[in-house]
Enzyme design. Structure first.
Site, PDB file in Angstrom:
ATOM      1  N   GLY A 157       1.051  -1.216   0.194  1.00 51.37           N
ATOM      2  CA  GLY A 157      -0.111  -0.074  -0.075  1.00 51.37           C
ATOM      3  C   GLY A 157       1.051   1.193   0.004  1.00 51.37           C
ATOM      4  N   ILE A 159       2.709   2.917   2.327  1.00 57.19           N
ATOM      5  CA  ILE A 159       3.981   2.697   2.911  1.00 57.19           C
ATOM      6  C   ILE A 159       4.781   1.739   2.214  1.00 57.19           C
ATOM      7  CG2 ILE A 159       4.990   2.244   5.175  1.00 57.19           C
ATOM      8  CD1 ILE A 159       2.597   2.932   6.653  1.00 57.19           C
ATOM      9  N   THR A 234       7.378  -2.346  10.657  1.00 55.65           N
ATOM     10  CA  THR A 234       6.713  -1.075  11.210  1.00 55.65           C
ATOM     11  C   THR A 234       5.084  -1.280  11.003  1.00 55.65           C
ATOM     12  OG1 THR A 234       7.032  -0.208   8.862  1.00 55.65           O
ATOM     13  CG2 THR A 234       8.488   0.332  10.584  1.00 55.65           C
ATOM     14  N   ARG A 236       2.131  -4.008  12.694  1.00 56.12           N
ATOM     15  CA  ARG A 236       1.724  -4.141  13.978  1.00 56.12           C
ATOM     16  C   ARG A 236       2.221  -5.363  14.485  1.00 56.12           C
ATOM     17  NH1 ARG A 236       0.431   0.483  14.029  1.00 56.12           N
ATOM     18  NH2 ARG A 236      -1.879   1.249  14.178  1.00 56.12           N
ATOM     19  N   GLU A 265       2.544  -3.835  24.013  1.00 58.57           N
ATOM     20  CA  GLU A 265       2.855  -2.213  23.803  1.00 58.57           C
ATOM     21  C   GLU A 265       1.997  -1.555  24.963  1.00 58.57           C
ATOM     22  OE1 GLU A 265       2.798  -0.314  20.033  1.00 58.57           O
ATOM     23  OE2 GLU A 265       3.816  -2.014  19.011  1.00 58.57           O
ATOM     24  N   HIS A 285       7.737   2.229  18.936  1.00 56.65           N
ATOM     25  CA  HIS A 285       6.486   2.349  17.906  1.00 56.65           C
ATOM     26  C   HIS A 285       6.559   3.851  17.573  1.00 56.65           C
ATOM     27  CE1 HIS A 285       2.255   1.193  16.675  1.00 56.65           C
ATOM     28  NE2 HIS A 285       2.603   2.008  16.154  1.00 56.65           N
TER      29      HIS A 285
HETATM   30  C1  DGY Z   1      -0.487   4.323  12.869  1.00 53.87           C
HETATM   31  O1  DGY Z   1      -0.839   5.503  12.447  1.00 53.87           O
HETATM   32  O2  DGY Z   1      -0.848   3.210  12.727  1.00 53.87           O
HETATM   33  C2  DGY Z   1       0.722   4.465  13.760  1.00 53.87           C
HETATM   34  O3  DGY Z   1       1.270   3.092  14.019  1.00 53.87           O
HETATM   35  C3  DGY Z   1       0.505   5.112  15.009  1.00 53.87           C
HETATM   36  O4  DGY Z   1      -0.689   4.726  15.774  1.00 53.87           O
END
Ligand code: DGY
Length: 336
Positions: A157, A159, A234, A236, A265, A285
């Site tokens: 996507g 990112i 990066t 979850r 977390e 995070h």
């Molecule tokens: C998101 O925007 O999903 C980041 O991980 C911060 O919560």
């Protein structure tokens, strides 16, 4: 002015929250920590809107505590695994998130983790800091190259594509696996998961956490990766089986890992055993944690609230859900 907006944290970055004051009375959860669900429920009574973070549970109990006045819950986060979307849809409440505004910043951090884990920056820097750099040796602090490596993106996507763009500058070959983006483009070739894991020097995760992606990377997947490979996340924490990862790193079956997100977390003083591994870089995070991006996330959440309260469609509803309150919404697992 009779409208109420619950803002689940005080002191959010930027000036977005000030704009709410023009149309509604903001009610804040004060204090430094994450509010308990019962505290949020008590504050939510009679709210027209809620501005929440990605780790606030948005479920039937919170929605019912707010009552029938509630029209929109705006997350200042891109991830929305904290939301029971079906409960919101049943009650005709719009839920929004913040795609777009954090993709480049999070991709920067993914790349920082790639460099840090491959070149073992954490271990080298810690050695210097404790006075261990006493002589130059050709065999000290050796890592693995990033330039020219094969990068496998799981999830392609916003990112994932932003990471692929950065990889071009490092002369990397990029492949991706994403059920929603099955085709090649100028940056990256589509492939299946098995082949991606087997051929990549670096595997970087960019999928949301859903039932389908929980422990997507576990014993079997780690066994398919090269012993010289690096795993980056990066996304979850729940996407990676951390026990399986710990064993793979300890037993030398995986070179390294860079993790910004974790199964538990925050960690407080009960730090994950992964953090003690020399070739593992762990961060708290911080993927979207720049001044500009955090302010932009709050701004977009506020824009969504202002739109819905002014009877306009929300700008960025969760994928597959309604932008307008009061209508039954269809929910899908489609990523942003
Ligand atoms: C998101 O925007 O999903 C980041 O991980 C911060 O919560």
């Amino acid at each position: 002015m009779s409208m109420r907006v619950l803002v689940t944290r005080d002191g959010l970055p930027g000036r977005g929250v000030e704009r709410l004051g023009a149309v509604a009375e903001p009610v804040f959860h004060t204090g430094d920590g994450k509010p308990e669900p019962a505290e949020l429920a008590a504050l939510a009574a009679g709210a027209d809107a809620v501005l929440a973070l990605g780790n606030d549970l948005v479920d039937a109990a919170l929605l019912d505590a707010a009552g029938p006045s509630l029209r929109v819950v705006a997350l200042a986060s891109m991830g929305y695994d904290n939301v029971v979307a079906a409960a919101a849809a049943e009650r005709g409440v719009v839920v929004t998130h913040t795609p777009g505004v954090l993709a480049e910043t999070t991709a920067d951090l993914a790349f920082a983790l790639i460099l840090a884990a491959r070149r073992r920056l954490g271990a080298a820097s810690a050695d210097l800091a404790r006075g261990g750099w006493d002589v130059f040796r050709m065999h000290d602090y050796l890592g693995l190259d990033v330039h020219g490596a094969t990068l496998g993106l799981i999830g392609y996507g916003q990112i994932g594509r932003a990471v692929a763009r950065r990889a071009q500058g490092f002369g990397m070959r990029v492949v991706h696996h994403d059920p929603y983006a099955r085709v090649d483009d100028a940056l990256s070739a589509a492939t299946d998961l098995r082949s991606l894991l087997a051929q990549s020097d670096i595997v970087s995760l960019h999928v949301p956490l859903t039932d389908a992606t929980r422990h997507l990377i576990s014993v079997r997947e780690l066994a398919l990766m090269k012993p010289t490979a690096t795993l980056i996340s990066t996304a979850r924490g729940g996407v990676v089986d951390e026990d399986a990862l710990l064993h793979a790193v300890r037993e030398g079956r995986l070179h390294s890992a860079g993790l910004d997100v974790h199964e538990r977390e925050p960690m407080g003083t009960e730090v994950s055993p992964l953090a003690a591994e020399e070739n593992v870089v762990m961060l708290p995070h911080i993927g979207s944690a720049t001044h500009a991006t955090r302010a932009a996330m709050v701004d977009l959440a506020v824009d969504n609230i202002l739109d819905v309260l002014a009877d306009r469609p929300a700008r960025t509803p969760l994928p597959g859900t309604s932008a307008v309150p009061g209508r039954p919404a269809r929910t899908t697992g489609a990523p942003a």
